[in-house]
Each structure stands twice: as structure tokens, then as C-alpha cells.
Scaffold this motif. Sequence first.
Motif, PDB file in Angstrom:
ATOM      1  N   LEU A 129      10.485  36.601  -4.587  1.00  0.00           N
ATOM      2  CA  LEU A 129      10.667  37.264  -3.300  1.00  0.00           C
ATOM      3  C   LEU A 129       9.336  37.697  -2.699  1.00  0.00           C
ATOM      4  N   CYS A 130       8.406  38.138  -3.529  1.00  0.00           N
ATOM      5  CA  CYS A 130       7.081  38.526  -3.033  1.00  0.00           C
ATOM      6  C   CYS A 130       6.351  37.323  -2.435  1.00  0.00           C
ATOM      7  N   CYS A 131       6.466  36.162  -3.078  1.00  0.00           N
ATOM      8  CA  CYS A 131       5.858  34.938  -2.529  1.00  0.00           C
ATOM      9  C   CYS A 131       6.459  34.597  -1.174  1.00  0.00           C
ATOM     10  N   ILE A 132       7.775  34.698  -1.063  1.00  0.00           N
ATOM     11  CA  ILE A 132       8.447  34.384   0.197  1.00  0.00           C
ATOM     12  C   ILE A 132       8.037  35.369   1.289  1.00  0.00           C
ATOM     13  N   LEU A 133       7.960  36.655   0.946  1.00  0.00           N
ATOM     14  CA  LEU A 133       7.555  37.665   1.924  1.00  0.00           C
ATOM     15  C   LEU A 133       6.112  37.451   2.375  1.00  0.00           C
ATOM     16  N   LEU A 134       5.226  37.095   1.443  1.00  0.00           N
ATOM     17  CA  LEU A 134       3.840  36.816   1.814  1.00  0.00           C
ATOM     18  C   LEU A 134       3.766  35.590   2.713  1.00  0.00           C
ATOM     19  N   PHE A 135       4.564  34.580   2.419  1.00  0.00           N
ATOM     20  CA  PHE A 135       4.634  33.407   3.303  1.00  0.00           C
ATOM     21  C   PHE A 135       5.030  33.821   4.714  1.00  0.00           C
ATOM     22  N   TYR A 155       2.713  26.349   2.223  1.00  0.00           N
ATOM     23  CA  TYR A 155       3.655  25.420   1.580  1.00  0.00           C
ATOM     24  C   TYR A 155       3.947  25.851   0.146  1.00  0.00           C
ATOM     25  N   LEU A 156       2.913  26.207  -0.593  1.00  0.00           N
ATOM     26  CA  LEU A 156       3.096  26.583  -1.993  1.00  0.00           C
ATOM     27  C   LEU A 156       3.772  27.937  -2.130  1.00  0.00           C
ATOM     28  N   LEU A 157       3.495  28.864  -1.229  1.00  0.00           N
ATOM     29  CA  LEU A 157       4.146  30.175  -1.305  1.00  0.00           C
ATOM     30  C   LEU A 157       5.654  30.062  -1.107  1.00  0.00           C
ATOM     31  N   ILE A 158       6.081  29.302  -0.108  1.00  0.00           N
ATOM     32  CA  ILE A 158       7.519  29.243   0.178  1.00  0.00           C
ATOM     33  C   ILE A 158       8.244  28.394  -0.870  1.00  0.00           C
ATOM     34  N   THR A 159       7.667  27.275  -1.279  1.00  0.00           N
ATOM     35  CA  THR A 159       8.368  26.414  -2.246  1.00  0.00           C
ATOM     36  C   THR A 159       8.392  27.047  -3.633  1.00  0.00           C
ATOM     37  N   LEU A 160       7.246  27.544  -4.092  1.00  0.00           N
ATOM     38  CA  LEU A 160       7.221  28.163  -5.415  1.00  0.00           C
ATOM     39  C   LEU A 160       7.941  29.501  -5.412  1.00  0.00           C
ATOM     40  N   GLY A 161       7.930  30.200  -4.276  1.00  0.00           N
ATOM     41  CA  GLY A 161       8.686  31.447  -4.192  1.00  0.00           C
ATOM     42  C   GLY A 161      10.167  31.204  -4.418  1.00  0.00           C
TER      43      GLY A 161
END
Length: 386
Positions: free
Chosen positions: A229-235, A275-281
Motif C-alpha cells: 500500500l505504501c508503494c501504491i500511495l507513493l506512486f 511503473y515499478l511502484l505501482i506494479t510491485l506495490g
Amino acid sequence: MEPVLPLPKPRIHSIDILRGIIMVLMALDHTRDFFSNAAFDPLDLDKTTAAYYLTRWVTHLCAPTFIFLSGASAYLSSQRKTSRQTSSFLLSRGLWLIFLELTVVNFGWMFDPGFHLVFAQVIWAIGFSMIFLAALVYLKPLHIGIIGLALIFGHNLFDGIKSASWGQYKFFWMFLHEQNLYVISKTHAIMLLYPVVPWCGVMAAGYAFGTLFQFDPAGRQRLFIQIGLCCILLFLLLRLFNIYGDPRPWAHQHNLEKDAFDMMNVQKYPPSLAYLLITLGISIAALGLLEFTNNGITKTFTTYGRVPMFYYVLHIYLLHLAALFTAMGKHTSLNSLTAVGLGPQHGFSLPVIYLIWLSVVILLYFPCYWFMKVKQRRRDWWLSYV
């Protein structure tokens, strides 16, 4: 949250399940490549439909998730080996994967015995990422993770550098950071689709992430969901305000759906930070959600996830042969074995693509299940390379 030591010996089923899901999704993208009648890029907002866009976008999850999980699996495997043994295995496996990409895999894509056009794709990236990781495994996992994150977060700073400015050394920059075609001779060329720098970062970050599997299942489930969720929010923060992380800013399309699609349309070649933040998130959160999932469906995905290379090679050849026989049945001009896709005139609509995809995935289950059982029964050294 206290780590539980020693590291448990049983396989981490959530990794196998997620890897299997990724392999199934990957086949959807490649089925579309071979059989679609669409005469447009599915991500081109001026021409695409929501169905085509989402069909293409969901497969963005495949490459980063697979490489990230490969890094995590490398860490888990390293717990039963010395650093030197781990490094040696990663080096030899990386070289083997590069060889497979340039020979067996490329022939499956093109059916061209002359290898006039070679594609350096995901297996190429995994191979070089393993070689990179082989040099790092003597460091602490924390330091490896920092190096990986530095590559992931920092490589977009070099987006303005183009291979044309490197003169006779332009291949070197293409190899590192720029998708491009490199002409070797009048008859041969290599298409560098997967520049290696960010992918090396993904595998290194995955290796450090593997240490989190030492926590108890309930603890790591919460942790994985939080990290995802943190990765998605940062994205969302970086992308919504076009702060940093992708070479192409998104713009308002005067349509809420297209606004969302344009914001999500981030660069894959090479993979941007966004791209990496949303996919890996999404994938890391999914890894947490799958922690306690065990049913018939997940067991099916596990079968694919435990034999990924075997599945990968088989699905390319099966799809290409099926497309070739379909072309012959339509009496098209596809009279060369190097033809890949049916194209707009002879391809199929999206519902038929999905039907072909499901048929291929179901058909591949049986050889994959057989090979999974072979790997469970036997410990031959070569099985770890397939």
C-alpha cells in the motif's frame, strides 16, 4: 514483531501461487500478440478501448513481479548455501538464461533459423540481473537492498541521456538504459527491449525483501500489505502531481476514465520508478493476501509457479505453432515461418483472444503438473536450471 529463526524449510506457497498467477497473465499478453486483430497499440488512448487497455495493462505486473520474486527466492535458497555457492549458482544460471534467450526462446518467437532479428527480453534481463546479484551476495542483504532501491529510484535521472550521443559505444547505453534497435550487420540486428539497470535493481531489492520471510506468517502478511500500500500511495503522489519517476507526464483528457488511463500509462521499456511502484506495490500486497490462501484454484496456480521456465518456453512454442496453423487454415500470405502474429486482417477479436488464452493455459497444465512432480521426486542438478 520478532523474527523467527531458523528460516523455515518448507516452500513459501504464496511465492509459488503469485508466480503462477503471473505466468498465466503473461500468456494472455502473448496470446494477444499472436492472435489479435487490433491495428493499434492497446495503450494508445486515441484508439484503444477500456477492455483492450486493461487487458494490456494488467500484464504489466508480470515482468517486475517475476524478477522481484526471483530475487526473494535467491535469498531463501542462499540460506542453505555459502555465499560462494550462491554466487556460483546465480552466475551459471544467469549465463544459461541469456543463452536460452538468444537461442531457444528467440527461435520460438520468430521461427527464424538464421536469427536475423533477435529480441533481448525478460529472460535476458533476468539472466543479467542474476549475474549482477552474484557479485553482490557477499554483502549484507540490507546493503544489497539499498543498492537495489538506489537503482530503482535513481535511474530515471538519466532519462535524458540517449545512445546516439555515445557514438560507436551506443550499444553499451542501450544495454544499460535505453530500449532501441542495434544493427549488427546488413542482415542481423538485436532489439534491446529490456535494458538491464532497473531490472538489476528489482532483483537486488527482491533479494533483500526475502529476509522478511523470516517473520511468522501473520506478521509478514500485515507487513507485506503495508509495504504494498505504501508503494501504491507513493506512486499516486509522484504521478498525480507529475513530480518524478516517469519520462512522460500525464495530462488531463477531459474524461475521468481517460484521465485514469493516462496516469496509469507508465513506461515499461525501461521500467520507470512509477511503473515499478505501482506494479510491485500491487504484487507485494497480493503476496500478503495470499499468505493463508489454500484451495483448488491456488493449487492450480502453484503448479505453473513451480515450473516457470518450463511453462515459459512451452507457451511460446504452442502459441506460435497455433498461430501458424491458423494462418495456413485461412490461406493467408503468412507463408514464412518467421511470421509472428496474424495481424488486423486475419486476427481475432478480444473475446476470442480470451478463449484461446484459457485453452492454452488449460492445455499447459498437464505437462507442467508432470514436470512439477519430476522436480519433486528427483534432485538432479540440471533440474534447477529448467
